[in-house]
Every structure is written in structure tokens, then in C-alpha cells.
Design a protein around this motif. Structure first.
Motif, PDB file in Angstrom:
ATOM      1  N   TYR A   1       0.807  -1.214   0.000  1.00  0.00           N
ATOM      2  CA  TYR A   1       0.000   0.000   0.000  1.00  0.00           C
ATOM      3  C   TYR A   1       0.844   1.269   0.000  1.00  0.00           C
ATOM      4  CZ  TYR A   1      -3.007  -3.796   1.402  1.00  0.00           C
ATOM      5  OH  TYR A   1      -3.641  -5.013   1.456  1.00  0.00           O
ATOM      6  N   ASN A   2       1.980   1.243  -0.731  1.00  0.00           N
ATOM      7  CA  ASN A   2       2.712   2.491  -0.901  1.00  0.00           C
ATOM      8  C   ASN A   2       1.819   3.508  -1.614  1.00  0.00           C
ATOM      9  OD1 ASN A   2       5.180   4.111  -0.799  1.00  0.00           O
ATOM     10  ND2 ASN A   2       5.065   3.993  -3.026  1.00  0.00           N
ATOM     11  N   ASN A   3       1.004   3.028  -2.532  1.00  0.00           N
ATOM     12  CA  ASN A   3      -0.107   3.812  -3.079  1.00  0.00           C
ATOM     13  C   ASN A   3      -1.355   3.301  -2.352  1.00  0.00           C
ATOM     14  OD1 ASN A   3      -2.354   4.698  -4.480  1.00  0.00           O
ATOM     15  ND2 ASN A   3      -1.579   4.165  -6.501  1.00  0.00           N
ATOM     16  N   PRO A   4      -1.912   4.073  -1.420  1.00  0.00           N
ATOM     17  CA  PRO A   4      -2.998   3.555  -0.576  1.00  0.00           C
ATOM     18  C   PRO A   4      -4.399   3.800  -1.125  1.00  0.00           C
ATOM     19  CG  PRO A   4      -2.273   5.656   0.284  1.00  0.00           C
ATOM     20  CD  PRO A   4      -1.434   5.388  -0.951  1.00  0.00           C
ATOM     21  N   ALA A   5      -4.523   4.126  -2.423  1.00  0.00           N
ATOM     22  CA  ALA A   5      -5.819   4.542  -2.966  1.00  0.00           C
ATOM     23  C   ALA A   5      -6.871   3.445  -2.884  1.00  0.00           C
ATOM     24  CB  ALA A   5      -5.654   5.012  -4.413  1.00  0.00           C
ATOM     25  N   PHE A   6      -6.535   2.244  -3.334  1.00  0.00           N
ATOM     26  CA  PHE A   6      -7.540   1.179  -3.348  1.00  0.00           C
ATOM     27  C   PHE A   6      -7.882   0.739  -1.929  1.00  0.00           C
ATOM     28  CE2 PHE A   6      -9.275  -3.076  -4.389  1.00  0.00           C
ATOM     29  CZ  PHE A   6     -10.232  -2.674  -5.301  1.00  0.00           C
ATOM     30  N   MET A   7      -6.887   0.750  -1.051  1.00  0.00           N
ATOM     31  CA  MET A   7      -7.156   0.407   0.349  1.00  0.00           C
ATOM     32  C   MET A   7      -8.124   1.411   0.970  1.00  0.00           C
ATOM     33  SD  MET A   7      -4.618   0.084   3.617  1.00  0.00           S
ATOM     34  CE  MET A   7      -4.512  -1.695   3.554  1.00  0.00           C
ATOM     35  N   LEU A   8      -7.943   2.697   0.708  1.00  0.00           N
ATOM     36  CA  LEU A   8      -8.832   3.685   1.311  1.00  0.00           C
ATOM     37  C   LEU A   8     -10.248   3.531   0.775  1.00  0.00           C
ATOM     38  CD1 LEU A   8      -8.793   5.990   3.368  1.00  0.00           C
ATOM     39  CD2 LEU A   8      -8.655   7.576   1.458  1.00  0.00           C
ATOM     40  N   PHE A   9     -10.390   3.218  -0.512  1.00  0.00           N
ATOM     41  CA  PHE A   9     -11.716   2.937  -1.050  1.00  0.00           C
ATOM     42  C   PHE A   9     -12.380   1.813  -0.268  1.00  0.00           C
ATOM     43  CE2 PHE A   9     -13.635  -0.384  -3.817  1.00  0.00           C
ATOM     44  CZ  PHE A   9     -14.902   0.178  -3.939  1.00  0.00           C
ATOM     45  N   ARG A  10     -11.632   0.751  -0.004  1.00  0.00           N
ATOM     46  CA  ARG A  10     -12.161  -0.383   0.743  1.00  0.00           C
ATOM     47  C   ARG A  10     -12.549   0.020   2.158  1.00  0.00           C
ATOM     48  NH1 ARG A  10      -7.905  -3.744  -0.481  1.00  0.00           N
ATOM     49  NH2 ARG A  10      -7.128  -3.732   1.650  1.00  0.00           N
ATOM     50  N   MET A  11     -11.680   0.795   2.807  1.00  0.00           N
ATOM     51  CA  MET A  11     -11.941   1.177   4.193  1.00  0.00           C
ATOM     52  C   MET A  11     -13.120   2.138   4.313  1.00  0.00           C
ATOM     53  SD  MET A  11      -8.045   1.497   5.690  1.00  0.00           S
ATOM     54  CE  MET A  11      -8.545   1.648   7.400  1.00  0.00           C
ATOM     55  N   ALA A  12     -13.400   2.874   3.244  1.00  0.00           N
ATOM     56  CA  ALA A  12     -14.524   3.808   3.271  1.00  0.00           C
ATOM     57  C   ALA A  12     -15.854   3.141   2.986  1.00  0.00           C
ATOM     58  CB  ALA A  12     -14.287   4.927   2.258  1.00  0.00           C
ATOM     59  N   THR A  13     -15.834   1.990   2.306  1.00  0.00           N
ATOM     60  CA  THR A  13     -17.085   1.410   1.814  1.00  0.00           C
ATOM     61  C   THR A  13     -17.435   0.035   2.373  1.00  0.00           C
ATOM     62  OG1 THR A  13     -15.944   0.472  -0.120  1.00  0.00           O
ATOM     63  CG2 THR A  13     -16.885   2.684  -0.355  1.00  0.00           C
ATOM     64  N   HIS A  14     -16.436  -0.779   2.728  1.00  0.00           N
ATOM     65  CA  HIS A  14     -16.756  -2.139   3.174  1.00  0.00           C
ATOM     66  C   HIS A  14     -17.321  -2.117   4.599  1.00  0.00           C
ATOM     67  CE1 HIS A  14     -16.368  -6.387   4.209  1.00  0.00           C
ATOM     68  NE2 HIS A  14     -16.257  -6.612   2.904  1.00  0.00           N
ATOM     69  N   PRO A  15     -18.370  -2.887   4.865  1.00  0.00           N
ATOM     70  CA  PRO A  15     -19.004  -2.871   6.198  1.00  0.00           C
ATOM     71  C   PRO A  15     -18.052  -3.196   7.345  1.00  0.00           C
ATOM     72  CG  PRO A  15     -20.407  -4.017   4.612  1.00  0.00           C
ATOM     73  CD  PRO A  15     -19.120  -3.744   3.915  1.00  0.00           C
ATOM     74  N   ALA A  16     -16.992  -3.961   7.072  1.00  0.00           N
ATOM     75  CA  ALA A  16     -16.077  -4.352   8.143  1.00  0.00           C
ATOM     76  C   ALA A  16     -15.424  -3.143   8.803  1.00  0.00           C
ATOM     77  CB  ALA A  16     -15.003  -5.296   7.604  1.00  0.00           C
ATOM     78  N   TYR A  17     -15.298  -2.046   8.057  1.00  0.00           N
ATOM     79  CA  TYR A  17     -14.628  -0.860   8.586  1.00  0.00           C
ATOM     80  C   TYR A  17     -15.601   0.138   9.218  1.00  0.00           C
ATOM     81  CZ  TYR A  17     -10.693  -2.696   5.950  1.00  0.00           C
ATOM     82  OH  TYR A  17      -9.692  -3.508   5.467  1.00  0.00           O
ATOM     83  N   ARG A  18     -16.883  -0.158   9.149  1.00  0.00           N
ATOM     84  CA  ARG A  18     -17.922   0.569   9.890  1.00  0.00           C
ATOM     85  C   ARG A  18     -18.093   2.038   9.490  1.00  0.00           C
ATOM     86  NH1 ARG A  18     -17.298  -1.929  16.056  1.00  0.00           N
ATOM     87  NH2 ARG A  18     -17.481  -4.121  15.440  1.00  0.00           N
ATOM     88  N   LEU A  19     -17.845   2.321   8.222  1.00  0.00           N
ATOM     89  CA  LEU A  19     -18.249   3.611   7.671  1.00  0.00           C
ATOM     90  C   LEU A  19     -19.405   3.408   6.706  1.00  0.00           C
ATOM     91  CD1 LEU A  19     -15.081   5.792   6.870  1.00  0.00           C
ATOM     92  CD2 LEU A  19     -16.910   6.281   8.488  1.00  0.00           C
ATOM     93  N   GLY A  20     -19.229   2.472   5.794  1.00  0.00           N
ATOM     94  CA  GLY A  20     -20.312   2.100   4.891  1.00  0.00           C
ATOM     95  C   GLY A  20     -20.723   3.178   3.915  1.00  0.00           C
TER      96      GLY A  20
END
Length: 415
Positions: free
Chosen positions: A229-248
Motif C-alpha cells: 500500500y505504498n499507493n494507498p488509494a484502493f485500500m482507502l476505497f475499501r476502508m470507506a465502503t466495506h461494512p467491516a470498517y464501519r463507515l459504509g
């Protein structure tokens, strides 16, 4: 919002998870973060003008979630704290040489640079008040909402557990519960950024005590650039949208925008048989970062709808959606018009990727052919700071607000 009481002054801004959201991510890349700041400053000015604002405008007002790795972590944390791009540029200019202070001869057996100068500077900049004043005896600022103007995520690598650790300020995240003795939000912001910037070979690791009462919760961290994740773009998309991260947050081309900023790209200079081993080892982090940033970029362009980005290669091209058949020539593809953004193609988010080509050819296309590409490609090129800013300013010409689609701020000067 699962626990609204945890969000503090950010509660009103983030209460409605269905609102369109905007994400900003910043790659790792050492002192080349100055290049990125040159591009970000241009974006800051364009957004301020569109919103009818002046020099008081901050990127944390526009972007809802900012993430960074390594030097990108420094920039992301600064922006999330409410700093302007000009303030961050000044930080790099004032302290770049001090950050890359050579370690003494014995410590240089494990790292090229000392950690103490960077620790001291990060503690000062991230504990400063909004007016710039700093009290060294004041408690450290942390990831709690009262210390930030928007959500923040920093990527580092836990050597103890041999795993990437993306640490977010999301108050609802599972390990951000303030009743936990090892709550992520209690980690000093400066120390988390220091952990994310501890590039192997360049800097020694950083030890963080997640729970002072539990020795087993003391971990050793190194640069997030040596994770995927030196380029963290796809990870941040996941963290913003996947229910596991509780933002949804909602996905969709009109619901989510991801803007990804690189720190310059180029193939790592060739291995030199005559060089001593440490000299060649110093090039390994850059080689790893380059490969990782390309892979994460491709993930974003295939799941999201890419509105701007340089061509990846001649086979997959730039993965934007154009009004031309896929079997046309590479040159004709690049000349073709994009499909209008009003035409929703059903992708998960809009995506724009801005970077600079640091090869001799790329610098020539920017009108900067006199700059030595090998010098500006180095992660510790403090003698090239002026040139890095020139490259960032030239690369910023690629940034256009039309790439942001419906996410352009509405204001008296918006067009």
C-alpha cells in the motif's frame, strides 16, 4: 454512524453515510513528497476558486478522508490537521536537510540516516496550535476527532506481526473504541507518522507502545512503503465502503470520488556491479514502491472509472473510457474523446490519478529536460528540492476540475 458520541465536532459532517464523499490519497516517496505538494497546491487553488474562496481554503474542507504512506503520511496528516499546502511545502524546505541527517558511523551499519531529527520535527509540527505556536510540554495530539479536521488514515508496517497496519481515525472502527486499553486513537499522531516513514536502509524502525500496561502490545514499525500500500488509494476505497470498517459510504460514480497523488515514477536505476552492497540496497525501497504504486493504480482504474491518468503501458493503455473502439491504435486511443461523465457506467467510484514521469523523456515533455533524472529520482535528494518543486508545478498542468465530475464545489466562480 454507530457511535455518534465518539465523533465530537466531526459528527455533523459525517452523520449521513449516504452523502457523496471525496477521498484523497498520497503515495510514499521520500523527499519527492515536495513534487506532490506542488501538484496539491495547484489543486488547492483550483478548488478554492471554484468554491469562491481565498487563501483560507483548506483541502481538508473538500476531502472527507485523506490517506498517506511514508512521506505521503506526513502530507496527509498535515492536511487533516488543517495545514495548507504552502505550510507543508515550507516544512519540507526548512527541514528536508535536517530530516535526512546522516547517522553516525556505527549506526550507519543499520540505517543511513538518524531518526531523532525527524522525531523532533514531527512532534513539533503535529502538536502545534492552529496559529503555529508550540508548547513542548503539552500533551501529544492523537487521532481523536478533536485533533483533526477530517478523517485520516496512515499506512505503516508492523514488523513484530509481519503485517501491514493501516491506522485510521474513524471513531467507529473496531479497534478505535476508547474503552479499549489499546485504542488506536491514543497513538500520538507524530509517532504514527514517524513509523510510516521509517524506510528500511534509510531510517531505523519506530517502536510504539499500543498499551503501556501490556508489554505484548509493544510493536516495531517500519515504512508503510514496504507493504502493498505504498499507493494507498484502493485500500482507502475499501476502508470507506466495506461494512467491516464501519463507515459504509455508498459506492457509485456520483457517490464517491478518489483522487490519487503520486510522488513521481520511473524505473529504478540499473543495478551496478561495481557498487558496494549498501549502495545497491538503498535502491530497493524505490523499486518496491514503484511496482506497488502501479498495481494499486490499476486496481483503482479497473474497479473505479478513471477520468484521468497517464498510460500504464501500450497494452492496457490508460484504462479510461473513450469514444473509440478498443482495437484502434495506441496513438488514436490517446487522441480520442472521453465518454461524458454524465453517462454513468456503473463503476464503484470516480478516479483521477496524478503523477510525474521522472525519466529523461518525461522531464523533457514537462519542459524540464535540463534536470538530471537520476538525481531527482532518489528518495533522499535534498539537494534537488528546488527542482522537485519545479516538476510538481509543471506536472500540475494536467489537473483539471472536469476530472472530478459532479464533485466540483459549487460557488460563485464555479463553471
Amino acid at each position: 454512524m454507530i457511535h455518534p458520541e465518539r465523533w465530537g465536532h466531526l459528527q455533523a459532517r459525517y452523520a449521513d453515510a449516504s452523502q457523496p464523499r471525496k477521498l484523497l490519497t498520497i503515495d510514499g516517496g521520500g523527499i519527492r513528497g515536495l513534487l506532490t505538494l506542488g501538484m496539491l497546491q495547484d489543486l488547492e487553488h483550483k478548488l478554492a476558486a471554484a468554491a469562491g474562496r481565498g487563501s483560507d481554503f483548506r483541502l481538508c474542507e473538500y476531502f472527507d478522508y485523506i490517506a498517506g504512506t511514508s512521506t505521503g503520511g506526513i502530507i496527509a496528516a498535515g492536511l487533516a490537521r488543517g495545514m495548507s499546502t504552502a505550510q507543508l511545502i515550507q516544512f519540507y524546505q526548512d527541514y528536508g536537510s535536517e530530516i535526512f541527517e546522516k547517522a553516525n558511523i556505527l549506526k550507519r551499519l543499520t540505517s543511513l540516516y538518524a531518526a531523532d531529527p525527524l522525531r523532533k520535527l514531527l512532534r513539533k509540527v503535529f502538536n502545534a496550535e492552529d496559529d503555529g505556536s508550540y508548547d513542548e510540554n503539552a500533551p501529544d495530539r492523537t487521532l481523536f476527532p478533536e485533533h483533526l479536521k477530517c478523517l485520516l488514515m496512515i499506512v505503516t508496517r508492523n514488523v513484530t506481526t509481519d503485517s501491514p497496519w493501516p491506522v485510521s481515525s474513524n471513531p467507529d472502527a473496531r479497534y478505535n473504541d476508547p474503552t479499549r486499553p489499546d485504542c488506536n486513537l491514543r497513538i500520538p499522531l507524530w509517532q504514527l507518522v514517524r513509523a510510516s516513514t521509517a524506510a528500511p536502509i534509510y531510517f531505523p524502525p519506530e517502536v510504539l507502545n499500543w498499551d503501556p500496561s501490556d508489554p505484548l502490545k509493544s510493536f516495531t514499525f517500519v515504512d508503510g512503503g514496504v507493504t502493498p500500500y505504498n499507493n494507498p488509494a484502493f485500500m482507502l476505497f475499501r476502508m470507506a465502503t466495506h461494512p467491516a470498517y464501519r463507515l459504509g459510504w455508498k459506492t457509485g460514480e456520483r457517490n464517491l470520488l478518489v483522487v490519487s497523488m503520486g510522488t513521481g515514477s520511473a524505473a529504478t536505476p540499473s543495478f551496478k556491479q561495481t557498487e558496494i552492497i549498501p549502495a545497491n540496497l538503498a535502491g530497493l525501497p524505490g523499486a518496491l514502491m514503484y511496482g506497488i504504486q502501479v498495481e494499486q493504480d490499476i486496481c483503482c482504474r479497473t474497479v473505479g472509472r478513471c477520468t484521468y491518468g497517464e498510460a500504464i503501458d501500450r497494452e492496457i493503455r490508460d484504462l479510461t473510457c473513450r469514444q473509440v473502439s478498443d482495437d484502434c491504435s495506441f496513438e488514436d486511443w490517446l487522441k480520442a474523446e472521453h465518454l461524458p461523465l454524465e453517462q454513468d457506467l456503473g463503476r464503484a467510484f470516480l478516479y483521477a490519478r496524478y503523477n510525474a514521469d521522472l525519466t529523461a523523456e518525461g522531464l523533457g515533455q514537462l519542459g524540464l529536460g535540463a534536470i538530471d533524472p537520476e538525481k531527482v529520482q532518489k528518495l533522499d535528494a535534498v539537494d534537488q528540492m528546488a527542482n522537485l518543486l519545479k516538476i510538481g508545478a509543471a506536472a500540475a498542468k494536467q489537473i483539471e476540475l472536469k476530472h472530478l465530475g459532479s464533485f466540483v464545489p459549487a460557488g460563485p466562480q464555479a463553471s
